[in-house]
Design a protein around this motif. Structure first.
Motif, mmCIF file in Angstrom:
data_model
loop_
_atom_site.group_PDB
_atom_site.id
_atom_site.type_symbol
_atom_site.label_atom_id
_atom_site.label_comp_id
_atom_site.label_asym_id
_atom_site.label_seq_id
_atom_site.Cartn_x
_atom_site.Cartn_y
_atom_site.Cartn_z
ATOM 1 N N LEU A 56 1.133 -0.978 0.086
ATOM 2 C CA LEU A 56 -0.003 0.499 -0.145
ATOM 3 C C LEU A 56 0.810 1.620 0.176
ATOM 4 O O LEU A 56 1.554 1.308 1.133
ATOM 5 N N THR A 57 0.403 2.266 -1.244
ATOM 6 C CA THR A 57 2.171 3.415 -1.149
ATOM 7 C C THR A 57 0.911 4.276 -1.110
ATOM 8 O O THR A 57 0.100 4.743 -2.304
ATOM 9 N N LEU A 58 0.206 4.687 -0.285
ATOM 10 C CA LEU A 58 -0.425 6.040 -0.018
ATOM 11 C C LEU A 58 0.187 6.684 1.288
ATOM 12 O O LEU A 58 0.338 6.792 1.955
ATOM 13 N N ALA A 59 -0.210 8.069 0.723
ATOM 14 C CA ALA A 59 0.075 9.313 1.519
ATOM 15 C C ALA A 59 -1.155 9.437 2.050
ATOM 16 O O ALA A 59 -1.632 9.927 2.279
ATOM 17 N N PRO A 60 -0.566 9.993 3.777
ATOM 18 C CA PRO A 60 -1.064 10.679 4.906
ATOM 19 C C PRO A 60 -1.777 12.009 4.198
ATOM 20 O O PRO A 60 -1.070 12.970 3.619
ATOM 21 N N THR A 61 -3.031 12.904 4.276
ATOM 22 C CA THR A 61 -3.478 14.286 3.933
ATOM 23 C C THR A 61 -3.002 14.331 5.797
ATOM 24 O O THR A 61 -3.362 14.078 6.579
ATOM 25 N N ALA A 62 -2.080 15.726 5.818
ATOM 26 C CA ALA A 62 -1.563 16.700 6.388
ATOM 27 C C ALA A 62 -3.136 17.228 7.236
ATOM 28 O O ALA A 62 -3.717 17.391 6.865
ATOM 29 N N ILE A 63 -2.935 16.979 9.016
ATOM 30 C CA ILE A 63 -4.219 17.689 9.599
ATOM 31 C C ILE A 63 -3.485 19.083 10.193
ATOM 32 O O ILE A 63 -2.144 19.381 10.817
ATOM 33 N N ALA A 64 -4.784 19.690 11.097
ATOM 34 C CA ALA A 64 -3.514 20.709 11.998
ATOM 35 C C ALA A 64 -3.585 20.595 12.836
ATOM 36 O O ALA A 64 -3.464 18.940 13.451
ATOM 37 N N GLN A 65 -1.933 20.566 12.933
ATOM 38 C CA GLN A 65 -0.378 19.807 13.965
ATOM 39 C C GLN A 65 -1.350 20.252 15.264
ATOM 40 O O GLN A 65 -0.863 19.466 16.132
ATOM 41 N N PRO A 105 6.037 33.959 13.313
ATOM 42 C CA PRO A 105 7.599 32.429 13.761
ATOM 43 C C PRO A 105 8.342 31.907 13.470
ATOM 44 O O PRO A 105 8.854 31.932 12.917
ATOM 45 N N GLN A 106 8.902 30.795 14.190
ATOM 46 C CA GLN A 106 9.748 30.026 14.852
ATOM 47 C C GLN A 106 9.720 29.246 13.544
ATOM 48 O O GLN A 106 8.267 27.971 14.070
ATOM 49 N N GLN A 107 10.545 28.511 13.223
ATOM 50 C CA GLN A 107 10.576 27.637 12.172
ATOM 51 C C GLN A 107 10.602 25.752 13.341
ATOM 52 O O GLN A 107 11.755 25.698 14.616
ATOM 53 N N ASP A 108 10.044 24.871 12.940
ATOM 54 C CA ASP A 108 10.496 24.144 13.756
ATOM 55 C C ASP A 108 10.692 22.442 12.852
ATOM 56 O O ASP A 108 9.995 22.615 11.727
ATOM 57 N N SER A 109 10.243 21.788 13.229
ATOM 58 C CA SER A 109 10.475 19.920 12.408
ATOM 59 C C SER A 109 9.496 19.282 12.356
ATOM 60 O O SER A 109 9.506 18.021 12.984
ATOM 61 N N ALA A 110 8.436 19.909 13.084
ATOM 62 C CA ALA A 110 7.101 19.219 14.173
ATOM 63 C C ALA A 110 6.520 18.509 12.947
ATOM 64 O O ALA A 110 6.779 17.997 11.750
ATOM 65 N N PRO A 111 6.143 17.019 13.268
ATOM 66 C CA PRO A 111 5.158 15.812 12.594
ATOM 67 C C PRO A 111 4.204 15.995 11.780
ATOM 68 O O PRO A 111 3.437 17.210 12.354
ATOM 69 N N ALA A 112 3.786 15.838 10.471
ATOM 70 C CA ALA A 112 3.161 16.581 9.712
ATOM 71 C C ALA A 112 1.502 16.584 10.370
ATOM 72 O O ALA A 112 0.986 17.101 9.805
ATOM 73 N N ILE A 113 1.310 15.099 11.111
ATOM 74 C CA ILE A 113 0.618 14.913 11.260
ATOM 75 C C ILE A 113 0.526 14.722 13.083
ATOM 76 O O ILE A 113 1.261 13.929 13.186
ATOM 77 N N ASN A 114 -0.580 15.227 13.666
ATOM 78 C CA ASN A 114 -0.354 14.983 14.999
ATOM 79 C C ASN A 114 -0.300 13.167 14.961
ATOM 80 O O ASN A 114 -1.187 13.024 14.657
#
Length: 268
Positions: free
Chosen positions: A13-22, A181-190
């Motif tokens: 299964l090759t599918l990308a998740p959709t990003a949501i509000a973090q 705002p400051q830059q971070d490297s948070a997960p694309a999805i909570n």
């Protein structure tokens, strides 16, 4: 035809998740971009200079993370490395808590508490109680464990009718003002809303929808066209004797009319 899939051998299964509000609020809790959940203060709540700001942070993800994960040397696949808290605005940056003390205090409790005295010199205005979090987060789609640095602002309002002219308390906790705002490297999805994460309860508001596609025909055709809606994430159950691969080849649809014909041809 919304999406076209090609069936090949072996299930993949090759599918990308959709990003949501973090970050988001749910049932009185404020979910940061990372693992920490703020029980207090409430977003947009008024605070008063000269009084304490009451802070309560659930480190366990409502019971999904063991207390062993609260230390940077933890062997748990998902664990905290650091959690620092600052009171920030466009002109100020005050240290509320930094270092390892906050994560390790109150042994045996999954919720950590802090009553931070707000200096009398803090003027009225809009502020953020900003969480700076570094954590190692386990996710089924990552090749290896990934370290994330998340910056999450929780908005509050400061009230001070008579700010003190003595800035000694403010100077003692003051830091260099960073860009907003400051830059971070948070997960694309909570992490608590990510269907690929073991922390997802399946009930978190804002989680992407997951349509289910079931393949049950004994003789699998070479091409299947499937209508889906919501997030491009699917669960495929193969009940035939032959396994299959589900691969997204395109999500762009072209509609055209060939010369001499009146029927529309839709190609994905």
């Amino acid at each position: 035809m919304a999406l076209c899939y090609v069936l090949l051998l072996n299930l993949l299964l090759t599918l990308a998740p959709t990003a949501i509000a973090q970050s988001f609020s749910n049932n009185g809790q404020f979910f940061t971009k990372g693992l920490a959940i703020s029980d207090a203060p409430a977003p947009d709540s008024p605070q008063h200079a000269g009084s304490d700001i009451v802070i309560a942070v659930d480190l366990s993800g409502d019971g999904k993370i063991s207390q062993d994960a609260f230390t940077s040397n933890s062997t748990s696949p998902t664990h905290y490395i650091s959690l620092n808290i600052y009171l920030t605005s466009s002109t100020t940056n005050f240290t509320v808590s930094n270092g390892s003390a906050f994560l390790s205090q109150e042994p045996g409790s999954t919720v950590k508490h802090l009553n931070w005295p707000i200096p009398n010199c803090v003027p009225s205005g809009s502020y953020n109680l900003t969480y700076y979090e570094t954590a190692l987060i386990n996710n089924q789609i990552y090749i290896a464990l990934q370290e994330f640095f998340s910056i999450t602002p929780l908005p509050i309002t400061m009230q001070n009718a008579n700010p003190s002219s003595d800035n000694s308390q403010c100077n003692a906790v003051s830091n260099t003002v960073q860009s907003q705002p400051q830059q971070d490297s948070a997960p694309a999805i909570n992490p608590y809303a990510d269907p690929n994460s073991p922390l997802d309860s399946g009930k978190t508001p804002g989680a992407p929808g997951v349509p289910t596609i079931t393949i049950s025909s004994p003789g699998l055709p070479s091409v299947w066209s499937i209508e889906t809606s919501g997030a491009p994430t699917a669960t495929v159950t193969v009940t035939a004797a032959t396994t299959a691969t589900l691969v997204v080849v395109s999500s762009k649809t072209l509609t055209e009319t060939l010369p001499g014909q009146t029927n529309l041809i839709t190609t994905t």
